[in-house]
Every structure is written in structure tokens, then in C-alpha cells.
Write a protein that holds these residues in place. Structure first.
Motif, mmCIF file in Angstrom:
data_model
loop_
_atom_site.group_PDB
_atom_site.id
_atom_site.type_symbol
_atom_site.label_atom_id
_atom_site.label_comp_id
_atom_site.label_asym_id
_atom_site.label_seq_id
_atom_site.Cartn_x
_atom_site.Cartn_y
_atom_site.Cartn_z
ATOM 1 N N PRO A 1 0.821 -1.213 0.000
ATOM 2 C CA PRO A 1 0.000 0.000 0.000
ATOM 3 C C PRO A 1 0.860 1.271 0.000
ATOM 4 C CG PRO A 1 -0.924 -1.611 1.493
ATOM 5 C CD PRO A 1 0.414 -2.163 1.041
ATOM 6 N N GLY A 2 0.624 2.123 -1.009
ATOM 7 C CA GLY A 2 1.344 3.381 -1.117
ATOM 8 C C GLY A 2 2.736 3.292 -1.706
ATOM 9 N N LEU A 3 3.130 2.100 -2.181
ATOM 10 C CA LEU A 3 4.487 1.915 -2.698
ATOM 11 C C LEU A 3 4.499 0.854 -3.790
ATOM 12 C CD1 LEU A 3 7.671 2.286 -2.261
ATOM 13 C CD2 LEU A 3 7.462 0.219 -0.869
ATOM 14 N N VAL A 4 5.165 1.166 -4.887
ATOM 15 C CA VAL A 4 5.381 0.164 -5.934
ATOM 16 C C VAL A 4 6.864 0.209 -6.297
ATOM 17 C CG1 VAL A 4 4.783 1.734 -7.853
ATOM 18 C CG2 VAL A 4 4.552 -0.741 -8.144
ATOM 19 N N THR A 5 7.445 -0.967 -6.480
ATOM 20 C CA THR A 5 8.848 -1.071 -6.889
ATOM 21 C C THR A 5 8.878 -1.549 -8.330
ATOM 22 O OG1 THR A 5 9.478 -1.619 -4.623
ATOM 23 C CG2 THR A 5 11.103 -2.065 -6.341
ATOM 24 N N ILE A 6 9.439 -0.713 -9.196
ATOM 25 C CA ILE A 6 9.531 -0.999 -10.624
ATOM 26 C C ILE A 6 11.013 -1.016 -10.980
ATOM 27 C CG2 ILE A 6 8.879 -0.258 -12.948
ATOM 28 C CD1 ILE A 6 6.616 1.403 -11.473
ATOM 29 N N ASN A 7 11.458 -2.124 -11.537
ATOM 30 C CA ASN A 7 12.878 -2.273 -11.871
ATOM 31 C C ASN A 7 13.774 -1.902 -10.687
ATOM 32 O OD1 ASN A 7 12.040 -3.024 -14.425
ATOM 33 N ND2 ASN A 7 12.322 -0.983 -15.268
ATOM 34 N N ASN A 8 13.389 -2.395 -9.517
ATOM 35 C CA ASN A 8 14.145 -2.207 -8.269
ATOM 36 C C ASN A 8 14.228 -0.757 -7.808
ATOM 37 O OD1 ASN A 8 14.709 -5.019 -7.963
ATOM 38 N ND2 ASN A 8 16.200 -4.789 -9.612
#
Length: 123
Positions: free
Chosen positions: A19-26
């Protein structure tokens, strides 16, 4: 929630969602964003579903998706009929889901080399 990696390192992949955070390509992002296999816009101005207008939707449609995924936050919420109508007029399938499901679906569709665009609303 961790996700499976795509075999092609040039493809934008979602490594993790919370929730509130996404990690894309680290790389961590805490703002609403637009993600495709080849591009990333971490400054999409949609902070809540009510901010989704024809103009902010057009930013997604301009990327010529085969499938358009809309992640609406922790809960699935549906946009107005106008939003669905705009997608239909352009022949684009709009899939609306909560963010965790949207991230999983995005990753699966990229492994199938589908032209997917995701608008992810992080609040």
C-alpha cells in the motif's frame, strides 16, 4: 507482495507492491504512475479515482494499449461510464482492479508481450 521477474531486462517489471508503494525495476515509487513495457511516467496527476478525467485518461490511451489496466488503490472502484465509453470508442479494453491485482496482471501480460498500459493510483 513480491512478483516474478520478466526475462528481458529492458522491460519495465513490477518487483514489489505494498500500500502506497510500488517497486519498478528495483526503484521505489510512492506516486501515481503510468507504466508500459518501455516507458514509465511517475508523475501521473491522478491521486484518487475522482481525479481521473478524459484528459488524464487520454495520457494512457495515447500510448496505444491493447489492454489498459487501471489500479484504483487498495479497493477496486469503478470509474464513470464516460471513462469506459472513451476506451470503447478507441477500441481499448479497460480492466479495473485493486492495485495488487493490477500489478500482478501487468506482469503476466508483459510476459505474453501484450501491449499493456497501466495507470496505478497510489494514495
Amino acid at each position: 507482495m513480491k512478483f516474478t521477474e520478466h526475462r528481458d531486462p529492458k522491460i519495465n517489471m513490477i518487483n514489489h507492491y505494498a500500500p502506497g508503494l510500488v517497486t519498478i525495476n528495483n526503484q521505489d515509487y510512492q506516486t501515481s504512475c503510468i507504466i508500459t513495457q518501455q516507458s514509465l511516467n511517475p508523475a501521473w496527476p491522478v491521486k484518487k479515482l475522482d481525479d481521473l478525467t478524459s484528459a488524464t485518461l487520454q495520457q494512457l490511451l495515447d500510448l496505444s494499449p491493447e489492454v489498459l489496466i487501471l489500479g484504483t488503490g487498495e479497493k477496486q472502484q469503478f470509474p464513470s461510464a464516460e471513462i469506459f465509453g472513451l476506451c470503447a470508442q478507441q477500441g481499448v479494453s479497460l480492466e479495473v482492479m485493486n492495485n495488487a491485482s493490477a500489478c500482478r496482471t501487468y506482469n503476466v501480460l508483459t510476459t505474453e508481450d501484450r501491449e499493456v498500459v497501466m495507470g496505478l493510483i497510489l494514495n
